[in-house]
Scaffold this motif. Structure first.
Motif, PDB file in Angstrom:
ATOM      1  N   THR A 115     -44.983 -19.053  -9.468  1.00 57.20           N
ATOM      2  CA  THR A 115     -45.475 -17.954 -10.405  1.00 57.20           C
ATOM      3  C   THR A 115     -45.780 -16.490  -9.570  1.00 57.20           C
ATOM      4  OG1 THR A 115     -47.375 -18.489 -10.500  1.00 57.20           O
ATOM      5  CG2 THR A 115     -46.085 -19.384 -12.030  1.00 57.20           C
ATOM      6  N   ALA A 116     -45.809 -15.398 -10.136  1.00 58.70           N
ATOM      7  CA  ALA A 116     -46.274 -14.130  -9.569  1.00 58.70           C
ATOM      8  C   ALA A 116     -46.923 -13.270 -10.792  1.00 58.70           C
ATOM      9  CB  ALA A 116     -45.361 -13.751  -8.864  1.00 58.70           C
ATOM     10  N   ARG A 117     -47.552 -12.307 -10.430  1.00 54.85           N
ATOM     11  CA  ARG A 117     -48.055 -11.314 -11.172  1.00 54.85           C
ATOM     12  C   ARG A 117     -47.231 -10.424 -11.648  1.00 54.85           C
ATOM     13  NH1 ARG A 117     -53.336 -12.037 -12.831  1.00 54.85           N
ATOM     14  NH2 ARG A 117     -54.596 -13.388 -11.360  1.00 54.85           N
ATOM     15  N   LEU A 118     -47.068  -9.558 -12.489  1.00 51.49           N
ATOM     16  CA  LEU A 118     -46.312  -8.510 -12.632  1.00 51.49           C
ATOM     17  C   LEU A 118     -46.751  -7.267 -12.369  1.00 51.49           C
ATOM     18  CD1 LEU A 118     -45.437  -9.121 -16.681  1.00 51.49           C
ATOM     19  CD2 LEU A 118     -43.800  -8.859 -14.945  1.00 51.49           C
ATOM     20  N   PRO A 119     -45.788  -6.525 -11.719  1.00 54.33           N
ATOM     21  CA  PRO A 119     -46.436  -5.035 -11.158  1.00 54.33           C
ATOM     22  C   PRO A 119     -46.918  -4.122 -12.434  1.00 54.33           C
ATOM     23  CG  PRO A 119     -44.152  -5.081 -10.986  1.00 54.33           C
ATOM     24  CD  PRO A 119     -44.720  -6.468 -11.389  1.00 54.33           C
ATOM     25  N   ASP A 120     -47.711  -3.187 -12.293  1.00 50.53           N
ATOM     26  CA  ASP A 120     -47.938  -2.328 -13.334  1.00 50.53           C
ATOM     27  C   ASP A 120     -46.683  -1.608 -13.600  1.00 50.53           C
ATOM     28  OD1 ASP A 120     -49.614  -1.038 -15.219  1.00 50.53           O
ATOM     29  OD2 ASP A 120     -50.246   0.497 -13.809  1.00 50.53           O
ATOM     30  N   PHE A 121     -46.353  -1.733 -15.124  1.00 56.57           N
ATOM     31  CA  PHE A 121     -45.296  -1.189 -15.750  1.00 56.57           C
ATOM     32  C   PHE A 121     -45.586  -0.347 -17.004  1.00 56.57           C
ATOM     33  CE2 PHE A 121     -45.537  -5.454 -17.466  1.00 56.57           C
ATOM     34  CZ  PHE A 121     -45.277  -5.292 -18.831  1.00 56.57           C
ATOM     35  N   ALA A 122     -44.586   0.669 -17.257  1.00 58.60           N
ATOM     36  CA  ALA A 122     -45.028   1.573 -18.517  1.00 58.60           C
ATOM     37  C   ALA A 122     -45.096   0.683 -19.808  1.00 58.60           C
ATOM     38  CB  ALA A 122     -43.531   2.471 -18.674  1.00 58.60           C
ATOM     39  N   GLY A 123     -45.925   0.587 -20.372  1.00 57.35           N
ATOM     40  CA  GLY A 123     -46.202   0.106 -21.750  1.00 57.35           C
ATOM     41  C   GLY A 123     -47.040  -1.359 -21.464  1.00 57.35           C
ATOM     42  N   ALA A 124     -47.489  -1.362 -19.962  1.00 57.25           N
ATOM     43  CA  ALA A 124     -48.126  -2.872 -19.911  1.00 57.25           C
ATOM     44  C   ALA A 124     -49.559  -2.884 -20.641  1.00 57.25           C
ATOM     45  CB  ALA A 124     -48.268  -3.310 -18.356  1.00 57.25           C
ATOM     46  N   THR A 125     -49.977  -4.116 -20.995  1.00 56.48           N
ATOM     47  CA  THR A 125     -51.173  -4.300 -21.680  1.00 56.48           C
ATOM     48  C   THR A 125     -52.089  -4.916 -20.895  1.00 56.48           C
ATOM     49  OG1 THR A 125     -50.801  -6.401 -22.508  1.00 56.48           O
ATOM     50  CG2 THR A 125     -50.078  -4.746 -24.016  1.00 56.48           C
ATOM     51  N   ARG A 126     -53.393  -5.020 -21.070  1.00 54.69           N
ATOM     52  CA  ARG A 126     -54.580  -5.708 -20.159  1.00 54.69           C
ATOM     53  C   ARG A 126     -53.948  -7.125 -19.922  1.00 54.69           C
ATOM     54  NH1 ARG A 126     -60.390  -5.393 -22.109  1.00 54.69           N
ATOM     55  NH2 ARG A 126     -60.031  -3.029 -21.969  1.00 54.69           N
ATOM     56  N   ASP A 127     -53.504  -7.581 -20.935  1.00 54.67           N
ATOM     57  CA  ASP A 127     -53.000  -9.177 -20.889  1.00 54.67           C
ATOM     58  C   ASP A 127     -52.072  -9.230 -19.742  1.00 54.67           C
ATOM     59  OD1 ASP A 127     -54.912 -10.160 -22.637  1.00 54.67           O
ATOM     60  OD2 ASP A 127     -53.515 -10.218 -24.040  1.00 54.67           O
ATOM     61  N   ASP A 128     -50.878  -8.519 -19.941  1.00 55.49           N
ATOM     62  CA  ASP A 128     -49.834  -8.246 -18.920  1.00 55.49           C
ATOM     63  C   ASP A 128     -50.303  -8.188 -17.487  1.00 55.49           C
ATOM     64  OD1 ASP A 128     -47.649  -8.209 -20.735  1.00 55.49           O
ATOM     65  OD2 ASP A 128     -48.006  -6.126 -21.019  1.00 55.49           O
ATOM     66  N   ARG A 129     -51.396  -7.478 -17.259  1.00 53.63           N
ATOM     67  CA  ARG A 129     -51.806  -7.092 -16.214  1.00 53.63           C
ATOM     68  C   ARG A 129     -52.525  -8.483 -15.625  1.00 53.63           C
ATOM     69  NH1 ARG A 129     -53.076  -2.182 -18.608  1.00 53.63           N
ATOM     70  NH2 ARG A 129     -51.831  -0.683 -17.906  1.00 53.63           N
ATOM     71  N   ARG A 130     -53.022  -9.305 -16.233  1.00 47.19           N
ATOM     72  CA  ARG A 130     -53.909 -10.812 -15.751  1.00 47.19           C
ATOM     73  C   ARG A 130     -52.675 -11.814 -15.561  1.00 47.19           C
ATOM     74  NH1 ARG A 130     -58.769 -10.256 -20.103  1.00 47.19           N
ATOM     75  NH2 ARG A 130     -60.004  -8.655 -19.151  1.00 47.19           N
ATOM     76  N   ARG A 131     -51.727 -12.006 -16.626  1.00 53.40           N
ATOM     77  CA  ARG A 131     -51.030 -13.328 -16.474  1.00 53.40           C
ATOM     78  C   ARG A 131     -50.068 -13.397 -15.395  1.00 53.40           C
ATOM     79  NH1 ARG A 131     -45.896 -12.414 -19.022  1.00 53.40           N
ATOM     80  NH2 ARG A 131     -45.583 -10.430 -20.023  1.00 53.40           N
ATOM     81  N   ARG A 132     -49.439 -14.583 -15.120  1.00 50.45           N
ATOM     82  CA  ARG A 132     -48.558 -14.712 -14.346  1.00 50.45           C
ATOM     83  C   ARG A 132     -47.224 -15.368 -14.785  1.00 50.45           C
ATOM     84  NH1 ARG A 132     -51.007 -15.080  -9.192  1.00 50.45           N
ATOM     85  NH2 ARG A 132     -49.087 -16.107  -8.353  1.00 50.45           N
TER      86      ARG A 132
END
Length: 309
Positions: A115-132
């Protein structure tokens, strides 16, 4: 019986047509780095631009599909890399293709982590920045541009003929610590240039600005980076030497291995666009020094090649 077969054949044909129509209506989703000029740029208050944007628009048009760009911000830390970022974006369904991807063996191997984290992307939410995200396997398209390292000269060395790294002897060299250019210069001819090299800190020191002021005479950087500087500073005092280091990487698209049909369609579009001279034209429009792909299509162990040279 014949009537039933005819009806069944007609229904099958209509279903296939409907499936194709739905596919044509679906956007071609492409992920592009928001801050990699002149390949791709997405800055607030400015129109989106870049070579990869122009190319993606042309491919979507050839495929008869609308285009949707997912902009992302690349970040390097202990838990990330360009390979993991691309894989996470694709595996999460943020896009079907990642553009401007350096085609090397190392960047295409099966990831060592699940697994890996998502890079910051347009429209990302707080949960997107935390999840793998559970990772897949990457597969490349055919390459569409060659990205070499090039020697860039400061004002005091303007006009200096450079046909090999050895021609940098006697010049004041600057390089960013830990970069590919650093490895090339430091290991050249058993360290012959070491005493002429000043190391700068990436992200803190302004390498090209120092070169333009005449603090140093030359550096070795990615050609695209010089193009970006020249576009942002048209009156810059630094100049291209015209020399390209003989080990460079092609760039292309990367998708998940499960998207083979999409890659086939993209490759057909790339072949046609290249034969028509369109890809080179997009490079010129974007301010990119366009060089066509070279063999090998996928670069092997670059560090070993540098050491062997």
């Amino acid at each position: 019986m014949r009537s039933w077969l005819a009806a069944w054949s007609l229904a099958t044909a209509l279903a296939a047509t409907a499936t194709l129509a739905r596919a044509a209506d679906e956007p071609l989703k492409v992920c592009l780095d928001e801050d990699r000029p002149p390949l791709s740029m997405h800055h607030k208050g400015k129109p989106d631009a870049g070579f990869d944007l122009l190319l993606a628009q042309a491919i979507a048009e050839r495929m008869g599909r609308p285009l949707k760009i997912q902009w992302f911000e690349s970040k390097l830390d202990e838990d990330s890399s360009p390979q993991l970022e691309a894989n996470a974006l694709l595996s999460d369904g943020r896009c079907s293709l990642v553009g401007g991807y350096a085609l090397t063996q190392d960047s295409l191997v099966k990831p060592g982590m699940k697994t890996a984290r998502l890079p910051d992307f347009a429209g990302a939410t707080r949960d997107d920045r935390r999840r793998r995200v559970a990772l897949g396997v990457l597969t490349p398209s055919q390459p569409y541009v060659y990205s070499p390292m090039t020697v860039v000269l400061g004002p005091k060395a303007q006009g200096r003929k450079i046909s090999d790294i050895g021609d940098l002897a006697g010049l004041r060299l600057a390089i960013e610590s830990g970069s590919l250019g650093d490895a090339i210069l430091m290991t050249f001819d058993k360290g012959r240039l070491i005493d002429s090299i000043t190391h700068l800190v990436p992200g803190r020191d302004d390498l090209l600005g120092a070169l333009a002021r005449g603090d140093y005479d030359a550096t070795l950087i990615d050609l695209g980076r010089f193009d970006a500087h020249r576009t942002a500073h048209p009156d810059t005092a630094i100049t291209a030497s015209g020399y390209y280091y003989p080990i460079g990487a092609n760039r292309g698209y990367v998708a998940l291995a499960s998207d083979g049909a999409l890659l086939d369609a993209v490759n057909r579009a790339l072949t046609k666009l290249a034969s028509e001279g369109k890809i080179a034209e997009f490079g010129k429009q974007a301010g990119l020094t366009y060089l066509p792909p070279r063999e090998p299509a996928i670069l092997g162990d670059v560090w070993m090649k540098i050491i062997q040279r």
